[in-house]
Design a protein around this motif. Structure first.
Motif, PDB file in Angstrom:
ATOM      1  N   GLY A 115      14.770   0.569  84.623  1.00  0.00           N
ATOM      2  CA  GLY A 115      13.397   1.065  84.567  1.00  0.00           C
ATOM      3  C   GLY A 115      13.375   2.572  84.712  1.00  0.00           C
ATOM      4  O   GLY A 115      14.391   3.200  84.987  1.00  0.00           O
ATOM      5  N   LEU A 116      12.203   3.139  84.516  1.00  0.00           N
ATOM      6  CA  LEU A 116      12.046   4.584  84.679  1.00  0.00           C
ATOM      7  C   LEU A 116      11.814   4.898  86.149  1.00  0.00           C
ATOM      8  O   LEU A 116      11.044   4.220  86.827  1.00  0.00           O
ATOM      9  CB  LEU A 116      10.866   5.105  83.852  1.00  0.00           C
ATOM     10  N   ASP A 168       6.122  25.527  92.232  1.00  0.00           N
ATOM     11  CA  ASP A 168       6.415  25.055  93.583  1.00  0.00           C
ATOM     12  C   ASP A 168       6.473  23.526  93.660  1.00  0.00           C
ATOM     13  O   ASP A 168       6.781  22.960  94.687  1.00  0.00           O
ATOM     14  CB  ASP A 168       5.375  25.581  94.581  1.00  0.00           C
ATOM     15  N   ARG A 169       6.188  22.861  92.530  1.00  0.00           N
ATOM     16  CA  ARG A 169       6.250  21.404  92.452  1.00  0.00           C
ATOM     17  C   ARG A 169       7.059  20.997  91.230  1.00  0.00           C
ATOM     18  O   ARG A 169       7.065  21.695  90.219  1.00  0.00           O
ATOM     19  CB  ARG A 169       4.836  20.820  92.351  1.00  0.00           C
ATOM     20  N   ILE A 170       7.738  19.861  91.359  1.00  0.00           N
ATOM     21  CA  ILE A 170       8.627  19.404  90.300  1.00  0.00           C
ATOM     22  C   ILE A 170       8.552  17.884  90.195  1.00  0.00           C
ATOM     23  O   ILE A 170       8.369  17.199  91.194  1.00  0.00           O
ATOM     24  CB  ILE A 170      10.074  19.868  90.599  1.00  0.00           C
ATOM     25  N   LYS A 171       8.647  17.372  88.966  1.00  0.00           N
ATOM     26  CA  LYS A 171       8.721  15.931  88.721  1.00  0.00           C
ATOM     27  C   LYS A 171       9.934  15.666  87.854  1.00  0.00           C
ATOM     28  O   LYS A 171      10.172  16.384  86.886  1.00  0.00           O
ATOM     29  CB  LYS A 171       7.484  15.417  87.989  1.00  0.00           C
ATOM     30  N   LEU A 172      10.696  14.657  88.205  1.00  0.00           N
ATOM     31  CA  LEU A 172      11.844  14.238  87.406  1.00  0.00           C
ATOM     32  C   LEU A 172      11.620  12.808  86.960  1.00  0.00           C
ATOM     33  O   LEU A 172      11.170  11.972  87.748  1.00  0.00           O
ATOM     34  CB  LEU A 172      13.136  14.278  88.223  1.00  0.00           C
ATOM     35  N   VAL A 173      11.938  12.530  85.707  1.00  0.00           N
ATOM     36  CA  VAL A 173      11.850  11.182  85.169  1.00  0.00           C
ATOM     37  C   VAL A 173      13.206  10.865  84.554  1.00  0.00           C
ATOM     38  O   VAL A 173      13.723  11.634  83.748  1.00  0.00           O
ATOM     39  CB  VAL A 173      10.729  11.063  84.107  1.00  0.00           C
ATOM     40  N   VAL A 174      13.764   9.715  84.949  1.00  0.00           N
ATOM     41  CA  VAL A 174      15.076   9.311  84.434  1.00  0.00           C
ATOM     42  C   VAL A 174      15.115   7.788  84.300  1.00  0.00           C
ATOM     43  O   VAL A 174      14.508   7.066  85.089  1.00  0.00           O
ATOM     44  CB  VAL A 174      16.229   9.828  85.340  1.00  0.00           C
ATOM     45  N   PRO A 230      14.296   9.485  76.332  1.00  0.00           N
ATOM     46  CA  PRO A 230      14.187   9.258  77.772  1.00  0.00           C
ATOM     47  C   PRO A 230      15.004   8.058  78.252  1.00  0.00           C
ATOM     48  O   PRO A 230      15.205   7.893  79.447  1.00  0.00           O
ATOM     49  CB  PRO A 230      12.686   9.027  77.984  1.00  0.00           C
ATOM     50  N   PHE A 231      15.487   7.226  77.342  1.00  0.00           N
ATOM     51  CA  PHE A 231      16.277   6.058  77.721  1.00  0.00           C
ATOM     52  C   PHE A 231      17.775   6.280  77.563  1.00  0.00           C
ATOM     53  O   PHE A 231      18.549   5.344  77.598  1.00  0.00           O
ATOM     54  CB  PHE A 231      15.819   4.843  76.916  1.00  0.00           C
TER      55      PHE A 231
END
Length: 89
Positions: free
Chosen positions: A35-36, A24-30, A10-11
């Motif tokens: 920081g995240l 119908d819902r989405i989460k993105l982590v970058v 993830p880094f």
């Protein structure tokens, strides 16, 4: 969890995308270098068009991801054709 379950760091700049069961819902982590960052989006109508998953991972170009986030059918996004010049003046 992302590193162990998905085999992705993830880094590293990889965008991790998570979806709800109804799509119908989405989460993105970058990781942005400091920081995240988490982005959450829900569509008022319809659902996101998801790419096929192979080996537990889906891969999209940046243009396809942008189309997905806009609620568009990302399969209709094609890279522009590159035409090489025939002669140099």
């Amino acid at each position: 969890m992302a590193k162990e379950a998905l085999g992705q760091d993830p880094f590293s700049g990889t965008v991790l995308v998570f979806r709800a069961r109804r799509a119908d819902r989405i989460k993105l982590v970058v990781w942005d270098g400091t920081g995240l960052v988490m982005v959450w989006k829900a569509l008022d109508e319809g659902s996101f068009k998801w790419p096929p998953v192979s080996d537990g991972v889906m891969r999209l170009s940046s243009a396809q991801l942008a189309a997905l986030l806009d609620g568009l059918d990302w399969t209709r996004v094609h890279p522009p054709r590159r035409v090489s010049p025939k002669a140099v003046r």
